[in-house]
Scaffold this motif. Sequence first.
Motif, PDB file in Angstrom:
ATOM      1  N   PRO A  19     -43.314  42.865  14.360  1.00 44.27           N
ATOM      2  CA  PRO A  19     -44.741  41.945  14.839  1.00 44.27           C
ATOM      3  C   PRO A  19     -45.311  41.425  15.025  1.00 44.27           C
ATOM      4  CG  PRO A  19     -43.306  42.024  12.497  1.00 44.27           C
ATOM      5  CD  PRO A  19     -42.738  42.733  13.177  1.00 44.27           C
ATOM      6  N   GLU A  20     -44.621  40.337  15.884  1.00 42.54           N
ATOM      7  CA  GLU A  20     -45.269  39.775  16.186  1.00 42.54           C
ATOM      8  C   GLU A  20     -45.301  40.251  17.457  1.00 42.54           C
ATOM      9  OE1 GLU A  20     -42.370  36.690  17.877  1.00 42.54           O
ATOM     10  OE2 GLU A  20     -41.516  38.135  19.087  1.00 42.54           O
ATOM     11  N   VAL A  21     -44.919  41.552  18.313  1.00 44.08           N
ATOM     12  CA  VAL A  21     -45.808  42.308  19.023  1.00 44.08           C
ATOM     13  C   VAL A  21     -47.283  43.247  18.716  1.00 44.08           C
ATOM     14  CG1 VAL A  21     -44.973  44.757  20.624  1.00 44.08           C
ATOM     15  CG2 VAL A  21     -43.640  43.339  20.238  1.00 44.08           C
ATOM     16  N   LEU A  22     -47.393  43.779  17.118  1.00 47.07           N
ATOM     17  CA  LEU A  22     -48.428  44.193  17.006  1.00 47.07           C
ATOM     18  C   LEU A  22     -49.521  43.234  17.342  1.00 47.07           C
ATOM     19  CD1 LEU A  22     -47.013  46.212  13.953  1.00 47.07           C
ATOM     20  CD2 LEU A  22     -48.239  46.662  15.901  1.00 47.07           C
ATOM     21  N   THR A  23     -48.979  41.400  16.934  1.00 48.48           N
ATOM     22  CA  THR A  23     -49.681  40.819  17.161  1.00 48.48           C
ATOM     23  C   THR A  23     -50.517  40.115  18.635  1.00 48.48           C
ATOM     24  OG1 THR A  23     -48.329  39.485  14.890  1.00 48.48           O
ATOM     25  CG2 THR A  23     -50.819  38.656  16.471  1.00 48.48           C
ATOM     26  N   GLU A  24     -49.428  40.631  19.326  1.00 46.41           N
ATOM     27  CA  GLU A  24     -50.063  40.668  20.523  1.00 46.41           C
ATOM     28  C   GLU A  24     -50.477  41.202  21.369  1.00 46.41           C
ATOM     29  OE1 GLU A  24     -47.867  40.211  25.551  1.00 46.41           O
ATOM     30  OE2 GLU A  24     -47.101  39.850  23.807  1.00 46.41           O
ATOM     31  N   GLY A  25     -50.419  42.948  20.580  1.00 51.45           N
ATOM     32  CA  GLY A  25     -51.397  43.725  21.134  1.00 51.45           C
ATOM     33  C   GLY A  25     -53.202  43.544  20.440  1.00 51.45           C
ATOM     34  N   ALA A  26     -52.778  43.710  19.240  1.00 52.48           N
ATOM     35  CA  ALA A  26     -53.962  43.018  18.394  1.00 52.48           C
ATOM     36  C   ALA A  26     -54.933  42.238  18.999  1.00 52.48           C
ATOM     37  CB  ALA A  26     -53.674  43.126  17.043  1.00 52.48           C
ATOM     38  N   LEU A  27     -54.227  40.925  19.322  1.00 48.30           N
ATOM     39  CA  LEU A  27     -55.007  39.751  19.873  1.00 48.30           C
ATOM     40  C   LEU A  27     -55.560  40.377  21.125  1.00 48.30           C
ATOM     41  CD1 LEU A  27     -55.522  36.749  20.036  1.00 48.30           C
ATOM     42  CD2 LEU A  27     -53.713  36.263  20.782  1.00 48.30           C
ATOM     43  N   GLY A  28     -54.276  40.825  22.065  1.00 47.14           N
ATOM     44  CA  GLY A  28     -55.539  41.032  23.838  1.00 47.14           C
ATOM     45  C   GLY A  28     -56.611  42.118  23.138  1.00 47.14           C
ATOM     46  N   ARG A  29     -56.735  42.974  22.221  1.00 47.78           N
ATOM     47  CA  ARG A  29     -57.470  44.224  22.098  1.00 47.78           C
ATOM     48  C   ARG A  29     -58.984  43.227  21.927  1.00 47.78           C
ATOM     49  NH1 ARG A  29     -53.357  47.499  21.364  1.00 47.78           N
ATOM     50  NH2 ARG A  29     -54.007  46.871  18.904  1.00 47.78           N
ATOM     51  N   ALA A  30     -58.900  42.398  20.569  1.00 51.02           N
ATOM     52  CA  ALA A  30     -59.877  41.284  20.350  1.00 51.02           C
ATOM     53  C   ALA A  30     -59.700  40.421  21.342  1.00 51.02           C
ATOM     54  CB  ALA A  30     -59.512  40.588  19.045  1.00 51.02           C
ATOM     55  N   ALA A 352     -43.664  36.495  30.933  1.00 48.15           N
ATOM     56  CA  ALA A 352     -42.579  37.535  30.664  1.00 48.15           C
ATOM     57  C   ALA A 352     -41.905  36.908  30.447  1.00 48.15           C
ATOM     58  CB  ALA A 352     -42.616  38.597  32.007  1.00 48.15           C
ATOM     59  N   SER A 353     -41.242  35.835  30.956  1.00 48.28           N
ATOM     60  CA  SER A 353     -40.093  35.064  30.484  1.00 48.28           C
ATOM     61  C   SER A 353     -40.073  33.468  29.211  1.00 48.28           C
ATOM     62  CB  SER A 353     -39.895  33.824  31.893  1.00 48.28           C
ATOM     63  OG  SER A 353     -40.446  33.324  32.160  1.00 48.28           O
ATOM     64  N   TRP A 354     -41.136  33.852  28.638  1.00 48.45           N
ATOM     65  CA  TRP A 354     -42.391  32.478  28.204  1.00 48.45           C
ATOM     66  C   TRP A 354     -42.776  33.089  26.461  1.00 48.45           C
ATOM     67  CZ3 TRP A 354     -46.388  29.204  29.699  1.00 48.45           C
ATOM     68  CH2 TRP A 354     -46.100  28.703  31.353  1.00 48.45           C
ATOM     69  N   PRO A 355     -41.831  32.248  25.670  1.00 48.04           N
ATOM     70  CA  PRO A 355     -41.903  32.352  24.664  1.00 48.04           C
ATOM     71  C   PRO A 355     -43.219  33.374  24.120  1.00 48.04           C
ATOM     72  CG  PRO A 355     -41.285  30.428  24.380  1.00 48.04           C
ATOM     73  CD  PRO A 355     -40.717  31.083  25.608  1.00 48.04           C
ATOM     74  N   PRO A 356     -43.290  34.324  22.759  1.00 43.45           N
ATOM     75  CA  PRO A 356     -44.750  34.917  23.065  1.00 43.45           C
ATOM     76  C   PRO A 356     -45.652  33.870  22.380  1.00 43.45           C
ATOM     77  CG  PRO A 356     -43.109  35.927  21.382  1.00 43.45           C
ATOM     78  CD  PRO A 356     -42.159  34.512  22.846  1.00 43.45           C
ATOM     79  N   ARG A 357     -45.482  32.332  21.720  1.00 40.66           N
ATOM     80  CA  ARG A 357     -46.465  31.659  21.147  1.00 40.66           C
ATOM     81  C   ARG A 357     -47.053  30.883  22.274  1.00 40.66           C
ATOM     82  NH1 ARG A 357     -44.320  27.433  16.362  1.00 40.66           N
ATOM     83  NH2 ARG A 357     -44.199  29.752  15.775  1.00 40.66           N
ATOM     84  N   PHE A 358     -46.015  30.259  23.466  1.00 37.71           N
ATOM     85  CA  PHE A 358     -46.446  30.059  24.612  1.00 37.71           C
ATOM     86  C   PHE A 358     -47.483  30.460  25.710  1.00 37.71           C
ATOM     87  CE2 PHE A 358     -42.870  27.446  23.260  1.00 37.71           C
ATOM     88  CZ  PHE A 358     -43.647  26.254  22.728  1.00 37.71           C
ATOM     89  N   ALA A 359     -46.849  31.575  25.828  1.00 33.26           N
ATOM     90  CA  ALA A 359     -47.932  32.345  26.777  1.00 33.26           C
ATOM     91  C   ALA A 359     -49.001  33.177  26.043  1.00 33.26           C
ATOM     92  CB  ALA A 359     -46.891  33.879  26.765  1.00 33.26           C
ATOM     93  N   ARG A 360     -49.495  32.757  24.464  1.00 34.55           N
ATOM     94  CA  ARG A 360     -50.336  33.333  23.917  1.00 34.55           C
ATOM     95  C   ARG A 360     -51.518  32.162  24.167  1.00 34.55           C
ATOM     96  NH1 ARG A 360     -47.644  34.517  18.390  1.00 34.55           N
ATOM     97  NH2 ARG A 360     -47.142  36.714  18.844  1.00 34.55           N
ATOM     98  N   VAL A 361     -50.635  30.945  23.913  1.00 32.51           N
ATOM     99  CA  VAL A 361     -51.576  29.654  24.483  1.00 32.51           C
ATOM    100  C   VAL A 361     -51.966  29.775  25.984  1.00 32.51           C
ATOM    101  CG1 VAL A 361     -51.469  26.933  24.765  1.00 32.51           C
ATOM    102  CG2 VAL A 361     -50.321  28.992  22.371  1.00 32.51           C
ATOM    103  N   ALA A 362     -50.981  30.048  26.888  1.00 38.78           N
ATOM    104  CA  ALA A 362     -51.596  30.227  28.842  1.00 38.78           C
ATOM    105  C   ALA A 362     -52.892  30.894  28.091  1.00 38.78           C
ATOM    106  CB  ALA A 362     -50.075  30.522  28.943  1.00 38.78           C
TER     107      ALA A 362
END
Length: 496
Positions: A19-30, A352-362
């Motif tokens: 789910p977290e990968v799906l969320t990242e992909g959807a967030l990227g496209r949106a 790539a080495s960051w937790p997904p949550r921090f990566a999205r914030v960055a």
Amino acid sequence: MPPAPPPAPTSGDSPDAPPEVLTEGALGRALLMAVLASGAALRIHWALNDEGLYWPDEVYQSLEPAHRLVFGYGLVAWEFVEGARNWALPGLVAGVLGLARLFGGTNPAVYLDVIKGFFALLGVATAWGSWRLARAYGASELAATAGASLFALAAVPIYFAPRALSENASALPVVLGLALALPRGSSRRAVLAGASLLGLAVLLRLQNGVFCVGLLGVLVAQRRWRAAGESLAVLAGWAFAYGLLDRLTWGRWFHSARVYLDFNILRDGASAWGTAPFSYYGRVFFQGMPAVALLTGGLALLAARRAPGLLAVTALFFLLHALQPHKELRFLVPALPLFAALAGVGLDAVLASWPPRFARVAAMGVVAVATVSGAKAGSLTFGDVGQYEDSRPGASAWDDSGDVNRLLLAASRRQDLCGLKIEVVHLAWTGGYSYLHQPVPLYPHNGPPRGSGLYSHVITLPGYAPGEVVAQSGPLVLSRLREGCVPDPGYAWRLP
């Protein structure tokens, strides 16, 4: 032999992905859609609300020759007297102008907005090309979108976007051409298509030949011999097209390239319009959008390990322009989407080495920096874009000569117009017949006196308008001096 295992799912493409990968992909496209839509809105806004000029080339190397092609008249700059430019860019603009005319857009207020809107949307497509290039080098959708925002939403690209300049027209084929041809995993078809796009970019702007040389150099360095040979053959075909266009229009193979290189390289003629030190581009980019410049530059350097070829080609283009004495910020517009793509790749290497949550914030932080820059685009001065730095660096970079051009539009609607003199500015810093759109004599500020009777109207200051004021824009007026004009059989269509 057991069957081969299925390919690994890509981010957001598989229903079985976490789910977290799906969320990242959807967030990227949106987020990409939001970035492109916002970039389009900002570009269209300025396309419809700015009648000014950054430099005369945006009229006299594109709009005016295109107007001559479609409507049969217009001022002729020295480049189209001596043949220092080919007809690819005016031909492109004439195509847009011709389509506008076909659908009833014969009013200059209409067809000019169509042309500026076309170039604005071309800039949005270029931002998408930046995203596509970052993705070709393995950047995630989110990181690639954050990188693309540094072109889509930043102040300087927005400022140049609506202008009918060869740099704007060629940026899209440059970024897409490199996205297709440069990455190691490119298919044969992609390499050939990419090389062809780069050839088109050279047809639109000769300096883009640097990217062609860079592509061949990278392919050879990677020992992709077949791709290098086939790309060279494709580029040779486009070189033939360039020469043939000059042969058909100027009467000599590669005439425009010869005249251009002789004027700019052998005679250093462009230095007459000013020179600047090596540091000019870095300094001006920082002045115009400091946070974006620092962020883009830093992240692009972090892409060196993953995209060394792209970084080398982009750096070569930058370096060669920085070494030239005459500099204008627009010259680097074709490289801006490449820097943005590199920033996306560099950001992905970090995240790539960051937790997904921090990566999205960055990533969202990068987009926020670009958004703030775009929101402040309206406050750009000529000093911020590196123009007129010695004379009026604090003046707004927007709507320069806009009052004159609005009065030219007003004059275009006058049925009693039989000649016009512009007394307040050199003709080169006006919209010419592209705005006037009437086949009547148009005289410069040092042209014949009012008593000559050669013109019926004048654009001037209110205190110098003895006739009837028929329109006003800012401090300037369009004044009607008389009925009828004395014929001028010696009128020259040459831009003085």
